[in-house]
Design an enzyme around this catalytic site. Structure first.
Site, PDB file in Angstrom:
ATOM      1  N   ARG A  73      28.605  80.309  38.788  1.00 51.11           N
ATOM      2  CA  ARG A  73      28.979  79.431  37.676  1.00 51.11           C
ATOM      3  C   ARG A  73      30.469  79.525  37.375  1.00 51.11           C
ATOM      4  O   ARG A  73      31.032  80.608  37.251  1.00 51.11           O
ATOM      5  CB  ARG A  73      28.189  79.816  36.426  1.00 51.11           C
ATOM      6  N   ARG A 120      34.694  84.451  38.929  1.00 52.96           N
ATOM      7  CA  ARG A 120      34.112  85.725  38.502  1.00 52.96           C
ATOM      8  C   ARG A 120      33.529  86.557  39.640  1.00 52.96           C
ATOM      9  O   ARG A 120      33.630  87.780  39.637  1.00 52.96           O
ATOM     10  CB  ARG A 120      33.028  85.464  37.446  1.00 52.96           C
ATOM     11  N   HIS A 144      25.453  88.981  33.743  1.00 57.97           N
ATOM     12  CA  HIS A 144      25.928  88.073  32.711  1.00 57.97           C
ATOM     13  C   HIS A 144      25.182  86.732  32.692  1.00 57.97           C
ATOM     14  O   HIS A 144      24.834  86.241  31.625  1.00 57.97           O
ATOM     15  CB  HIS A 144      27.418  87.814  32.922  1.00 57.97           C
ATOM     16  N   GLU A 177      40.431  79.711  31.785  1.00 61.50           N
ATOM     17  CA  GLU A 177      39.644  80.863  32.219  1.00 61.50           C
ATOM     18  C   GLU A 177      39.559  80.864  33.737  1.00 61.50           C
ATOM     19  O   GLU A 177      40.064  79.953  34.409  1.00 61.50           O
ATOM     20  CB  GLU A 177      38.240  80.847  31.588  1.00 61.50           C
ATOM     21  N   HIS A 213      29.429  89.683  35.132  1.00 62.92           N
ATOM     22  CA  HIS A 213      30.731  89.479  34.495  1.00 62.92           C
ATOM     23  C   HIS A 213      31.639  90.663  34.825  1.00 62.92           C
ATOM     24  O   HIS A 213      31.234  91.817  34.699  1.00 62.92           O
ATOM     25  CB  HIS A 213      30.577  89.332  32.979  1.00 62.92           C
TER      26      HIS A 213
END
Length: 582
Positions: A401, A305, A366, A132, A256
């Site tokens: 994060r 992100r 998110h 990811e 997100h």
């Protein structure tokens, strides 16, 4: 610390407790953090009380699509996972917290498998790993393709069901914690909570304990559009703030990048298109079909992100649109249906087929990287109070994060909390609970705003303290939240009003932190200060409620050596970087 001029009450308005309960430890929340803590404590202390707001499986854990990150392959290493986490955190991670997360994470995941969590495996029987955003290795375990959180929640609840008859553990569902109870020395010794009829008791009660663990999830419902479930109203953060605990890094809110866009005016929990879809080869395009992430970052569509979300927002502004598109068509229907069955099913229910058409997507709230500040044992600044999972700020995430580190954080630090509490309770460090009546002053009286004002809070936060901020927008949000705080009509409260007031209190603290950080870093984007400023803002913003009710702020500097070996501008990692890791 400096006073902000913003006052919040010590407690919410609620009826006097009509019943009481006692335990050694109260665990609040039933996601991966709360369930792991309660299960690990069950055989070690005489009595654990687990309370959850609705039912056991309705927290944020069950909604996690992508997976859980851990070093599970010989091709990977702890050093690489640590490095990727530190880069994503843009210089604000606590290095020791990250080392703890990664070094203890692998064993914690194997223990999760041992209690029954069934992760996807390949034809050889080995656990399947994928990648990811922000990860340079395949290290994401997933289950049911895109139902990892649901499987983890199922396994933990099944383990809990096997011991429901154990007198050492009690579970109360449909229980909303209202406030924390204090000892004479200011330490935490329990909670007040409201249980509706479906629970074991009814109305407002008081639960007393030698320690309380907050694992209440995030604050997603503070915004008009979020991937978080309806229960994510910041209850634990707000209760801790009112009790005087330190909160840190609230300004770092992760939006997100790829949330299914359902049209103007759509609000509440929105469908998430997991980052793992891009990990399997999907990519972003604008209305003209241009792959705009190319050249923005070496990892392109798999950049961290905050970088992807920022690029989407910029492209929407450039093109005058309210969304971009995710192109999954080349992956094919068979692959998509096998790898992402839940996502495909949900998209088709809403009229979109990812196998044959572009998916409209836009950023939505998110994850909260900040929360109740803890040390490496999960202890907060208040004696007897612990925090874990998204409610907490362990320092692992820094300003942003890294994908799929959140489930791992909840798992690792829940185990640490249980171990610390086991030792402290055995050695008599935490006293028996002796709650005292809260003294009130002009700013300490119970307060409440009506549940119907939630939309006003969400609109103010989205407009001024959302994905892109400025001094002007934040000041407008602060003013509007102040007006709402002054709108207390003195009437009796209830669950909806308590939740809305919690959102208001956390929103005021978040907005204050965002005003103080005059730079752009990670999940905090200031259009009036578009650059990162390591000279002046390499620190954590800490907020707590002072004795006079005012929110007070302080900064906690991050050692400059935290930046050693990190290319925070997104260049490729080298072996030299690993040699220079802090």
């Amino acid at each position: 610390m400096s006073a902000s001029g913003i006052a919040i009450p010590r407690r919410l308005r609620a009826a006097a407790p009509g019943w009481t309960a006692t335990a050694d430890v109260i665990v609040v929340g039933s996601g991966i953090a709360g369930l792991t803590t309660a299960l690990r404590l069950r055989r070690r202390v005489a009595r654990v009380l687990l309370v959850t707001k609705t039912v056991l499986d309705e927290g944020s854990t069950a909604w996690a699509q992508g997976g859980i990150a851990a070093v599970m392959s010989p091709d990977d290493s702890p050093e690489e996972h640590i490095h990727d986490t530190l880069v994503a955190g843009v210089g604000l991670c606590d290095v020791e917290a990250v080392r703890t997360l990664v070094n203890e994470g692998t064993d914690a995941v194997w223990d999760l498998i041992a209690i029954g969590a069934d992760f996807d495996r390949g034809e050889s029987g080995k656990i399947s790993l994928t990648r990811e955003g922000g990860h340079h290795r395949d290290r994401i375990l997933h289950a049911g393709g895109d139902a990892t959180g649901r499987e983890i929640s199922r396994a933990l609840i099944a383990a809990l069901d096997r011991v429901r008859d154990d007198p050492g553990i009690e579970i109360i569902e449909h229980a909303l914690v209202i406030d924390l109870l204090s000892n004479t020395d200011g330490g935490v010794c329990g909670v007040t909570l409201h249980v509706i009829g479906e629970g074991q008791v009814d109305g407002v009660g008081a639960a007393h304990a030698r320690a309380v663990v907050l694992a209440t999830g995030g604050l997603g419902q503070i915004y008009a559009s979020t991937t978080n479930p309806a229960v994510a109203t910041g209850d634990g953060m707000a209760a801790a703030l009112r009790a005087g605990a330190e909160l840190a890094d609230l300004e770092f809110v992760q939006f997100h990048p790829t949330v299914l866009y359902l049209g103007e005016g759509s609000s509440g929990q929105q469908p998430l298109i997991s980052e793992a879809v891009r990990g399997e080869g999907a990519f972003l395009v604008d209305a003209e079909g241009v792959r705009f992430m190319e050249g923005k970052h070496p990892l392109a569509d798999l950049a961290p992100r905050d970088i992807v979300a920022r690029a989407i927002i910029a492209r929407m502004r450039e093109t005058g649109t309210d969304h971009v598109y995710l192109d999954c068509r080349h992956l094919g229907a068979d692959f998509l249906e096998q790898r992402f069955p839940s996502i495909v099913e949900r998209c088709r229910e809403l009229g979109f087929d990812p196998a044959t058409e572009l998916l409209p997507v836009a950023p939505a709230q998110h994850y909260a990287s900040g929360g109740v500040r803890t040390d490496l044992r999960g202890r907060t600044s208040l004696e007897g109070l612990y925090a874990c999972g998204e409610t907490s700020c362990t320092g692992v995430h820094g300003a942003n994060r890294l994908a799929s580190n959140s489930l791992l954080e909840g798992l690792v630090f829940a185990r640490r909390i249980a171990d610390d509490l086991t030792r402290r309770l055995a050695e008599g460090e935490l006293p028996d609970p002796v709650p005292v009546e809260v003294e009130t002053d002009e700013t300490g009286h119970p307060a409440l705003i009506r549940g119907k004002r939630r939309v006003a809070v969400q609109r103010a936060m989205t407009a001024g303290a959302g994905s892109v901020r400025s001094a002007t927008s934040l000041a407008a949000t602060a003013a509007r939240l102040g007006e709402l705080a002054a709108a207390d009509d003195g009437k009796k409260g209830g669950p909806k009003s308590w939740e809305t007031t919690n959102l208001l209190h956390v929103g005021r603290a978040l907005t204050l932190a965002a005003l103080l950080r005059e730079e752009t870093r990670g999940g905090h984007v200031r259009e009036d200060f578009p650059d990162r400023d390591d000279e002046n803002f390499l620190h954590h913003t800490v907020i707590r409620r002072g004795g006079d009710g005012q929110l007070v702020t302080a900064t906690d500097p991050v050692p400059p050596e935290n930046l050693n070996g990190l290319d925070l501008d997104g260049l490729h990692r080298t072996e030299e970087h690993h040699e220079r890791l802090p």
